[in-house]
Design an enzyme around this catalytic site. Structure first.
Site, PDB file in Angstrom:
ATOM      1  CD  GLU A 126      -3.160  -0.657   0.158  1.00 26.63           C
ATOM      2  OE1 GLU A 126      -2.850  -0.089  -0.912  1.00 26.63           O
ATOM      3  OE2 GLU A 126      -4.325  -0.982   0.429  1.00 26.63           O
ATOM      4  CB  THR A 181      -5.207   6.336  -1.331  1.00 29.55           C
ATOM      5  OG1 THR A 181      -5.916   5.437  -2.202  1.00 29.55           O
ATOM      6  CG2 THR A 181      -5.474   5.926   0.102  1.00 29.55           C
TER       7      THR A 181
HETATM    8  N1  HSE Z   1      -8.868   3.014   4.984  1.00 26.20           N
HETATM    9  C1  HSE Z   1      -8.315   3.560   3.784  1.00 26.20           C
HETATM   10  C2  HSE Z   1      -8.821   4.973   3.592  1.00 26.20           C
HETATM   11  C3  HSE Z   1      -8.723   2.714   2.621  1.00 26.20           C
HETATM   12  O1  HSE Z   1     -10.019   5.192   3.743  1.00 26.20           O
HETATM   13  O2  HSE Z   1      -8.021   5.875   3.314  1.00 26.20           O
HETATM   14  C4  HSE Z   1      -8.208   3.213   1.313  1.00 26.20           C
HETATM   15  O3  HSE Z   1      -7.181   2.461   0.825  1.00 26.20           O
END
Ligand code: HSE
Length: 305
Positions: A126, A181
């Site tokens: 990630e 993100t």
């Molecule tokens: N929990 C993470 C977010 C998931 O909401 O940023 C996205 O990859």
């Protein structure tokens, strides 16, 4: 001795409202496939999809690189990636490749790692796309079902979802920013009010109870987030209308899927998912935005094929 493996890992939705960075649910909507083969030296990534081919910038490549380093693997690898999960729409695309890579590497080099360790390595992937490590999507993609990620101590708890649970996902056709993100995490508050945290916690606890009791109504009615969703919804055109329409069409709960921009509605088999999808489409149309919709169910985790 095995010299190549193929692993398929599912799409996923993270957060489920109040479970930011903690809850994940594997979805049978889409799958990524990773083919891993031993070679003489180095890591070579191949793909027909538009994804980075440098290991450090590719979520699967980074996982392979870190695992090779950690376990002092002398052999090189060829990594072929077939994307099925749409990239950048909150369906756990980078996580699916990372989870598949972690499980494939474990199988190829007979490491016999436990599930927490597989998730930890997948989480490293990630960093390539989100800029930081979080485990909600990778845990769901690796193990399948509904997962709770505890970081201190690190532990992933998996609960088998109720068979009645059905999800409707609306994926808007909008341009996605680079490092989406990272962008959608940058709008989040650094501090939250204690009373907001208490409300979110109560709903998060009720979601877990809903999965334990296989109670779809309890899960759906607890998909309520007053911290992350209000901070992010301006990034999604028509969000309020999509949500309102879906609830009106019978959805039990609606929220942003992961970091967005997809919107996910939780419902049961006895409802009318097609009606919910078309209500969501109309919601997006009110903001002059087209979307595609998919009706899906919880999925199993990453498996060798
Ligand atoms: N929990 C993470 C977010 C998931 O909401 O940023 C996205 O990859």
């Amino acid at each position: 001795m095995v010299s190549s493996v193929v692993v398929r890992a599912p799409s996923s939705t993270a957060n489920l409202g109040p479970g930011f960075d903690v809850f994940g649910l594997a979805l049978d909507a889409y799958y990524d496939e990773v083919y891993l083969e031993k070679s003489d030296h180095g890591i070579k990534i191949q793909s027909f999809d538009t994804i980075p081919l440098v290991p450090e910038k590719n979520s699967a490549g980074l996982v392979v690189k870190e695992m090779a380093k950690k376990f002092e693997i002398k052999s090189g690898v060829v990594l072929k990636i077939k994307k099925g999960v749409p990239v950048g729409f909150g369906m756990g695309s980078s996580a699916a490749s990372a989870a598949a890579a972690s499980v494939a590497f474990d199988a190829l080099f007979n490491l016999n790692l436990d599930s927490n360790t597989l998730v930890k390595f997948a989480g490293i992937g990630e960093r390539a796309s989100a800029g930081s490590v979080h485990y909600d999507n990778v845990a769901a993609s690796t193990l399948g079902g509904f997962v709770i990620v505890r970081t201190d101590p690190f532990d992933v708890i998996k609960i088998e979802p109720p068979k009645e649970l059905v999800l409707c996902v609306a994926i808007p056709k909008i341009d996605i920013p680079m490092k989406k993100t990272q962008v959608s995490r940058s709008v989040l508050p650094k501090q939250v009010k204690l009373s907001d945290s208490v409300r979110n916690l109560s709903n998060a606890a009720a979601i877990v109870a809903g999965f334990m009791k296989k109670d779809v109504e309890l899960i759906g009615s607890s998909i309520k987030d007053i911290i992350i969703e209000p901070a992010r919804q301006h990034l999604i055109p028509g969000f309020n209308q999509v949500k309102e329409n879906a609830l009106h069409a019978g959805a039990l709960g609606v929220t942003i899927s992961g970091a967005g921009p997809s919107i996910i509605a939780f419902t049961s088999r006895s409802s009318n998912p097609k009606k919910i999808c078309s209500a969501m489409e109309k919601g997006f149309m009110s903001a002059k935005t087209k979307c595609s919709t998919v009706i899906c169910r919880p999925s199993k985790g990453a498996i060798k094929v």
